[in-house]
Design a protein around this motif. Structure first.
Motif, PDB file in Angstrom:
ATOM      1  N   GLU A   1      -1.592  74.999  81.107  1.00 42.38           N
ATOM      2  CA  GLU A   1      -2.480  74.715  79.958  1.00 42.38           C
ATOM      3  C   GLU A   1      -1.694  74.063  78.846  1.00 42.38           C
ATOM      4  OE1 GLU A   1      -5.647  78.301  79.537  1.00 42.38           O
ATOM      5  OE2 GLU A   1      -4.680  77.592  77.739  1.00 42.38           O
ATOM      6  N   MET A   2      -2.359  73.234  78.059  1.00 41.65           N
ATOM      7  CA  MET A   2      -1.704  72.662  76.881  1.00 41.65           C
ATOM      8  C   MET A   2      -1.398  73.781  75.885  1.00 41.65           C
ATOM      9  SD  MET A   2      -3.931  69.427  75.975  1.00 41.65           S
ATOM     10  CE  MET A   2      -3.375  68.671  74.526  1.00 41.65           C
TER      11      MET A   2
ATOM     12  N   ARG B   1      -2.581  70.959  71.376  1.00 43.10           N
ATOM     13  CA  ARG B   1      -4.019  70.744  71.603  1.00 43.10           C
ATOM     14  C   ARG B   1      -4.853  70.797  70.336  1.00 43.10           C
ATOM     15  NH1 ARG B   1      -3.904  76.547  74.155  1.00 43.10           N
ATOM     16  NH2 ARG B   1      -5.086  77.724  72.620  1.00 43.10           N
TER      17      ARG B   1
ATOM     18  N   ASN C   1      -6.686  67.529  68.727  1.00 46.17           N
ATOM     19  CA  ASN C   1      -7.361  66.553  69.596  1.00 46.17           C
ATOM     20  C   ASN C   1      -8.339  67.268  70.535  1.00 46.17           C
ATOM     21  OD1 ASN C   1      -5.972  67.224  72.265  1.00 46.17           O
ATOM     22  ND2 ASN C   1      -4.244  66.968  70.859  1.00 46.17           N
TER      23      ASN C   1
ATOM     24  N   ASP D   1      -8.459  66.612  73.828  1.00 43.35           N
ATOM     25  CA  ASP D   1      -8.010  66.431  75.215  1.00 43.35           C
ATOM     26  C   ASP D   1      -8.222  67.710  76.010  1.00 43.35           C
ATOM     27  OD1 ASP D   1      -7.232  63.996  74.377  1.00 43.35           O
ATOM     28  OD2 ASP D   1      -5.067  64.416  74.364  1.00 43.35           O
ATOM     29  N   GLU D   2      -8.441  67.531  77.315  1.00 46.29           N
ATOM     30  CA  GLU D   2      -8.695  68.696  78.160  1.00 46.29           C
ATOM     31  C   GLU D   2      -7.481  69.639  78.150  1.00 46.29           C
ATOM     32  OE1 GLU D   2      -9.563  67.878  82.268  1.00 46.29           O
ATOM     33  OE2 GLU D   2     -10.648  69.774  82.426  1.00 46.29           O
ATOM     34  N   ILE D   3      -7.762  70.926  78.006  1.00 49.11           N
ATOM     35  CA  ILE D   3      -6.683  71.912  77.854  1.00 49.11           C
ATOM     36  C   ILE D   3      -6.033  72.267  79.195  1.00 49.11           C
ATOM     37  CG2 ILE D   3      -6.224  74.311  77.224  1.00 49.11           C
ATOM     38  CD1 ILE D   3      -8.286  74.071  75.045  1.00 49.11           C
TER      39      ILE D   3
ATOM     40  N   TYR E   1     -12.766  69.195  75.142  1.00 49.55           N
ATOM     41  CA  TYR E   1     -11.505  69.828  75.564  1.00 49.55           C
ATOM     42  C   TYR E   1     -11.738  70.792  76.725  1.00 49.55           C
ATOM     43  CZ  TYR E   1     -13.055  73.655  72.485  1.00 49.55           C
ATOM     44  OH  TYR E   1     -13.803  74.641  71.885  1.00 49.55           O
TER      45      TYR E   1
ATOM     46  N   ARG F   1     -10.267  71.543  65.267  1.00 48.08           N
ATOM     47  CA  ARG F   1      -9.615  70.279  65.641  1.00 48.08           C
ATOM     48  C   ARG F   1      -9.872  69.199  64.587  1.00 48.08           C
ATOM     49  NH1 ARG F   1      -9.705  73.301  69.789  1.00 48.08           N
ATOM     50  NH2 ARG F   1      -8.456  72.894  71.647  1.00 48.08           N
TER      51      ARG F   1
ATOM     52  N   GLU G   1      -7.615  81.975  72.920  1.00 52.20           N
ATOM     53  CA  GLU G   1      -7.275  80.582  72.592  1.00 52.20           C
ATOM     54  C   GLU G   1      -7.710  80.221  71.177  1.00 52.20           C
ATOM     55  OE1 GLU G   1      -8.796  78.156  75.793  1.00 52.20           O
ATOM     56  OE2 GLU G   1      -7.443  79.082  77.248  1.00 52.20           O
TER      57      GLU G   1
ATOM     58  N   GLU H   1      -5.291  79.001  68.037  1.00 54.95           N
ATOM     59  CA  GLU H   1      -5.523  77.757  67.296  1.00 54.95           C
ATOM     60  C   GLU H   1      -5.704  78.007  65.796  1.00 54.95           C
ATOM     61  OE1 GLU H   1      -8.754  76.053  69.539  1.00 54.95           O
ATOM     62  OE2 GLU H   1      -7.460  75.736  71.286  1.00 54.95           O
TER      63      GLU H   1
END
Ligand code: FAD
Ligand code: SF4
Ligand code: SF4
Length: 607
Positions: A163-164, A169, A172, A174-176, A337, A442, A474, A478
């Motif tokens: 995973e990112m 992450r 952005n 982007d897919e995690i 994401y 994000r 998650e 974040e």
């Protein structure tokens, strides 16, 4: 050789000598079995409560000594992976190899040190026995062969998914999740015991054991073929499915990890070309046109699955969608994401390639009436989902800076401009609340360089909280603050009409004794959460006003939802309904609903 003289002598009273034995004590001794060794493979013991009826023991038995027997008194629950079957053993066939013990995922079946079993006459059935916790005779014997770490045939830990990291992450979409490599996918697929509990649990149902086997054998096209038998949203489900199958997976019972069925699906879908997937999707399409036409309202998973099935049966299907692109909540709700747009685009493209026609930017009930759709078609499907967010109706919730999560989530993929708040409070503790909190985080990071978001929820973390644990973890990683057991009381608006934030109080309980939603608060434990925006994420509802007065009157209703039968047919002969608007709550249930209505409509059109 000595000659025997048969003409005996002796007295005719000789037999009477036998009478002496009546007075003697019997010489027969009761057998005292010798104790067996500690790892002796004696008769089986099965803890019927631990056993889930997965049949792995039956499948591994080369002598076909095990038959799964239905026990009606045992509760069945496919969604939890519980069957009411239990293994009965034919001791005329059993060779005591203990493979059943070594494969059992729950550790229910073991062997005892008991080895004596007798029966009268030719009672052959008495060798076919259902072992229980007290063995086969109801006697207490010490345990014999039990599974050890060395003898365990299961690979209990799943391949970890990359995973990112949070820092990479947070600014952005982007897919995690990284996805499996070939090596990881094959290793993960090899863990499956082919018990089929996952398939029992899946609403579609997807043939997971079959596609897992195909992945293990390296035949990804075959795996995708298995997927398309029941799911035209396989890219979507390979990423965001609620994976009821994994909850049911026999390996998830006890101390092992369930097979990563969702990630295996994703791996196969990502590694077969779009052209090939289109060919697979067309398989079984009727060559002859039926001459019948069907209108579908809503291009979400429910509407498009029904359209996909009906087109393949030779009917003409036109889908009407109010938004500029198809996918429904999978596009305008689920953030990129978690589900990258290009993967969803591919599922839609494949569905269209089979012949489904989608008319975008047409709101049924506004741009075209339901009456017109009825006039132009042989059947109509309503699959409009639940697009409107519910309101808390607390004081101040009608302020323009108090918004619904689904409205805000929709604006992000549509590219609609809105002022990103420097601080925000989200009301609600479900996955939708996490989606909007994490999306805003994000945007805040991109614009202001830091995250300032608080989620307040009625439910208690770790106990009754609604969002998935990984979403909570998650979100916190974040920088999102999650406050549980907080009930919203009022949005504060200052003299100049500006939103200042949210007042909350501590929750004592959420439901009353009858299980009805009736939260109780401790008003003395009050907090104020300063925020430029308050977001309500407490549920959604359908906009059924599009039906018009006449149709609304004709339809039967059930607590504000259109009443349907088990096939999705409404009380109006030409109208069916599917997906979130009648059932929910997720993509795979919408797909299952789509199949149901398509099958029913196809039968209706043949009459
Ligand atoms: C934020 C969010 C996150 C979610 N995350 C997940 C997840 O991770 N996993 C999961 O399995 N499920 C998830 N879900 C649920 C899932 O998206 C839905 O269950 C699923 O999309 C329902 O499909 P549907 O076809 O019934 O409705 P929808 O997907 O809502 O599609 C209905 C379509 O009808 C259109 N429509 C509405 N009214 C009209 C009209 N009058 N005329 C024409 N078109 C109209 C809408 O624009 C929409 O495109 C999530 C939902 C939300 C809101
Ligand atoms: S393998 Fe274990 S859990 Fe599965 S049916 Fe046999 S005894 Fe029950
Ligand atoms: S994925 Fe799990 S539930 Fe499905 S067949 Fe394999 S072991 Fe059984």
């Amino acid at each position: 050789m000595k000659k025997i003289d048969y003409k005996d002598k002796g007295s005719i009273l000789n037999p009477l000598k036998n009478l002496q034995f009546f007075a003697r004590k019997p010489v027969t001794e009761i057998l005292q079995p010798r104790p067996a060794s500690a790892s002796y493979r004696g008769f089986h013991i099965n803890d019927l409560d631990k056993c889930i009826g997965c049949s792995s023991c039956q499948k591994i038995c080369d002598n076909a000594a095990i038959t799964m027997v239905e026990i009606p008194s045992i509760e069945e629950d496919a969604s939890k992976g519980l069957r009411n079957l239990r293994p009965a053993i034919d001791y005329g066939r059993c060779c005591w190899c203990a493979l059943c013990v070594d494969i059992c995922p729950t550790g229910a079946i073991e062997m005892s040190r008991e080895y004596v079993h007798t029966c009268d006459g030719d009672e052959t059935d008495s060798y076919f026995i259902l072992p229980q916790e007290t063995g086969i005779h109801g006697l207490t014997f010490e345990k014999g062969w039990t599974k050890t770490a060395d003898s365990d045939l299961l690979d209990r830990k799943r391949r970890p998914m990359g995973e990112m990291l949070p820092a990479a992450r947070i600014d952005n979409f982007d897919e995690i999740v990284d996805g499996f490599t070939l090596e990881m996918a094959v290793a993960e697929a090899s863990r499956c015991v082919d018990c089929g509990l996952c398939e029992d649990a899946c609403p579609a149902p997807m043939h997971a054991p079959n596609y897992i086997r195909s992945i293990y054998e390296g035949n990804l096209e075959q795996a995708v073929q298995w997927m398309y038998e029941t799911n035209p949203f396989s890219h979507v489900c390979g990423r965001v499915c609620t994976h009821i199958c994994e909850t049911a997976c026999s390996l998830g019972h006890g101390d092992s990890d369930p097979i990563a069925i969702r990630w295996l699906k994703r791996y196969a879908m990502d590694n077969v070309s779009k052209t090939k997937i289109k060919q697979i999707a067309r398989k079984g399409k009727a060559r002859k046109k039926s001459g019948k036409s069907i209108a579908v309202v809503g291009a979400g998973p429910a509407g498009l699955t029904a359209a996909f099935d009906l087109v393949k049966k030779g009917h003409k299907v036109t889908v009407y969608e109010s938004l500029p692109k198809a996918g429904g909540m999978t596009r305008y709700g689920i953030p990129n994401y978690r589900l990258p747009e290009d993967r969803l685009d591919q599922d839609i493209e494949v569905i269209q390639s089979v012949g489904v026609e989608i008319n975008y930017n047409i709101k049924v009930g506004v741009d075209i009436s339901m009456a017109q759709l009825q006039k132009d078609n042989d059947a109509v499907i309503m699959a409009i989902g639940m697009q409107n967010g519910r309101s808390t109706r607390i004081p101040g919730s009608d302020h323009k800076a108090v918004v619904k999560a689904v409205d805000l989530l929709r604006m992000i993929p549509k590219g609609d401009k809105f002022r990103v708040p420097k601080s925000a409070v989200v009301i609600g503790g479900g996955n939708v609340a996490m989606d909007i909190a994490r999306s805003l985080a994000r945007l805040q990071k991109q614009k202001y360089g830091k995250v300032n978001i608080t989620v307040t929820a009625l439910e208690q973390l770790g106990k009754t909280f609604l969002a998935d644990d990984e979403e909570v973890t998650e979100s916190r990683e974040e920088g999102i603050e999650i406050l549980d057991c907080r009930g919203p009381r009022a949005c504060e608006i200052d003299d100049k009409g500006k939103l200042k934030g949210l007042h909350s109080v501590k929750v004592i309980s959420i439901f009353d004794e009858q299980g009805r939603f009736a939260p109780k608060y401790d008003e003395s434990d009050a907090q104020f959460h300063s925020a430029e925006m308050v977001i309500e994420a407490i549920g959604q509802m359908s906009d059924v006003s599009i039906l018009g007065d006449d149709l609304t009157e004709q339809l039967e209703w059930n607590r504000g939802r259109i009443k349907i039968n088990e096939n999705g047919a409404t009380s109006v002969a030409w109208l069916w309904s599917a997906g979130d608007m009648v059932k929910g709550p997720d993509v795979i249930n919408a797909v299952a609903d789509g199949h149901r209505v398509a099958t029913d409509i196809d039968q209706y059109l043949q009459n």
